[in-house]
Design a protein around this motif. Sequence first.
Motif, mmCIF file in Angstrom:
data_model
loop_
_atom_site.group_PDB
_atom_site.id
_atom_site.type_symbol
_atom_site.label_atom_id
_atom_site.label_comp_id
_atom_site.label_asym_id
_atom_site.label_seq_id
_atom_site.Cartn_x
_atom_site.Cartn_y
_atom_site.Cartn_z
ATOM 1 N N SER A 103 42.098 22.698 43.837
ATOM 2 C CA SER A 103 42.940 23.719 43.219
ATOM 3 C C SER A 103 42.384 24.120 41.850
ATOM 4 C CB SER A 103 44.363 23.194 43.077
ATOM 5 O OG SER A 103 45.189 24.153 42.450
ATOM 6 N N SER A 104 41.950 23.146 41.074
ATOM 7 C CA SER A 104 41.362 23.433 39.761
ATOM 8 C C SER A 104 40.051 24.200 39.910
ATOM 9 C CB SER A 104 41.133 22.124 39.007
ATOM 10 O OG SER A 104 40.508 22.363 37.755
ATOM 11 N N VAL A 156 29.135 24.501 48.042
ATOM 12 C CA VAL A 156 28.821 23.271 47.329
ATOM 13 C C VAL A 156 30.024 22.353 47.244
ATOM 14 C CG1 VAL A 156 29.271 24.252 45.025
ATOM 15 C CG2 VAL A 156 27.719 22.286 45.280
ATOM 16 N N TYR A 157 31.207 22.923 47.080
ATOM 17 C CA TYR A 157 32.413 22.098 46.981
ATOM 18 C C TYR A 157 32.862 21.597 48.348
ATOM 19 C CZ TYR A 157 32.419 24.003 42.287
ATOM 20 O OH TYR A 157 32.054 24.357 41.011
ATOM 21 N N ARG A 158 32.652 22.392 49.384
ATOM 22 C CA ARG A 158 32.936 21.911 50.735
ATOM 23 C C ARG A 158 31.988 20.771 51.095
ATOM 24 N NH1 ARG A 158 32.046 26.700 54.342
ATOM 25 N NH2 ARG A 158 32.581 25.168 55.963
ATOM 26 N N ASN A 209 36.116 14.379 42.763
ATOM 27 C CA ASN A 209 37.144 14.254 41.721
ATOM 28 C C ASN A 209 36.529 13.840 40.387
ATOM 29 O OD1 ASN A 209 39.151 14.880 43.583
ATOM 30 N ND2 ASN A 209 39.647 12.733 44.007
ATOM 31 N N ARG A 210 35.632 12.872 40.444
ATOM 32 C CA ARG A 210 35.058 12.348 39.202
ATOM 33 C C ARG A 210 34.148 13.369 38.525
ATOM 34 N NH1 ARG A 210 31.533 6.731 38.567
ATOM 35 N NH2 ARG A 210 31.186 6.914 36.309
ATOM 36 N N VAL A 211 33.248 13.972 39.295
ATOM 37 C CA VAL A 211 32.305 14.893 38.667
ATOM 38 C C VAL A 211 33.028 16.137 38.152
ATOM 39 C CG1 VAL A 211 31.618 16.197 40.745
ATOM 40 C CG2 VAL A 211 29.986 15.875 38.872
ATOM 41 N N TRP A 212 34.078 16.592 38.870
ATOM 42 C CA TRP A 212 34.807 17.765 38.374
ATOM 43 C C TRP A 212 35.592 17.434 37.108
ATOM 44 C CZ3 TRP A 212 34.235 22.709 38.799
ATOM 45 C CH2 TRP A 212 35.219 23.552 38.280
ATOM 46 N N ASP A 213 36.217 16.271 37.078
ATOM 47 C CA ASP A 213 36.939 15.863 35.864
ATOM 48 C C ASP A 213 36.009 15.838 34.660
ATOM 49 O OD1 ASP A 213 39.347 15.599 37.135
ATOM 50 O OD2 ASP A 213 39.254 13.409 37.340
#
Length: 290
Positions: A171-172, A187-189, A199-203
């Motif tokens: 969502s972010s 890339v996200y899929r 989750n970790r790399v996006w955070d």
Amino acid sequence: MDTSLELHASDATGWRAGLYDDIRHTFRAPVVNWIWRTATANHPELVRYLWGQLKPAFETRAFAEASVAYRDAVLTAVDGPRYRPGELDLAPAEARELRGQIATFDAVAPRLAVLFELVDRSMNGGDVGTTVPDDRSATEPYPEGLDAGRGLDPSMVAVDAVPESAAETVSSIREFHGFDDDSLPSVYRCLAQWPGFLNRVWDDLDPELRSQDFETALADASTVVDEYVEGFAYRPSLSREAALAAGFDGDAVDDIAGLFAEFNGGPVETVIPALPLFADSVGATGRRRL
């Protein structure tokens, strides 16, 4: 254009299969990106013509120099996260697969950026090849070993099958790039196969992507692409008039021109420059200098 149509590499036969092989070989990556699959499914003969005009753009040393400069522009501007293999909470085989698949996205990033800019300008009245430098690299062959054989064919989850544990992250991601709920970049899929890593790399990366540093990266990477396209030594015959003169239907030409114009702006503008940052996080980036 019906963007729900795709001709996957596994279904391609005859000259279409050969075209896909040539794209993979020329792009130095084991993947046929969505834009090729969809464009070929809709207007195959026009895509064959398009590729014949475009292929030389990716075969010169000048492009090789632009490709490493593009990567360097992003990684110089943004200080993204970096993880050692033991920090990924993945089995060794999973970590190797993750790194290999991310390396493929890193390889195609500058190629897609040049592709979108070159086709958009050529078909929509922009400048291509107007300031060719009197430099040997403009027509010298591409260095054989650069970006060759370092990635793996990416696998991906379906847009509607993202693991629940990564739903908030996705969502972010959509909010940042400007995608709706029915869309999620490849890339996200791909990274959603490892939801804990995503989750970790996006955070860790999200604040950097929203910073002035990433704005600088976007501007600097765009300058690399603009200079290469304007200095391209071989002007493709891709104007609307040229395509019509070659016998293609006007609606088909407009479809292709519109598709590439759409991908040369909007949400995709922030996706492609982010690809080297994901690769850099796990030490899977390509060279930054020739």
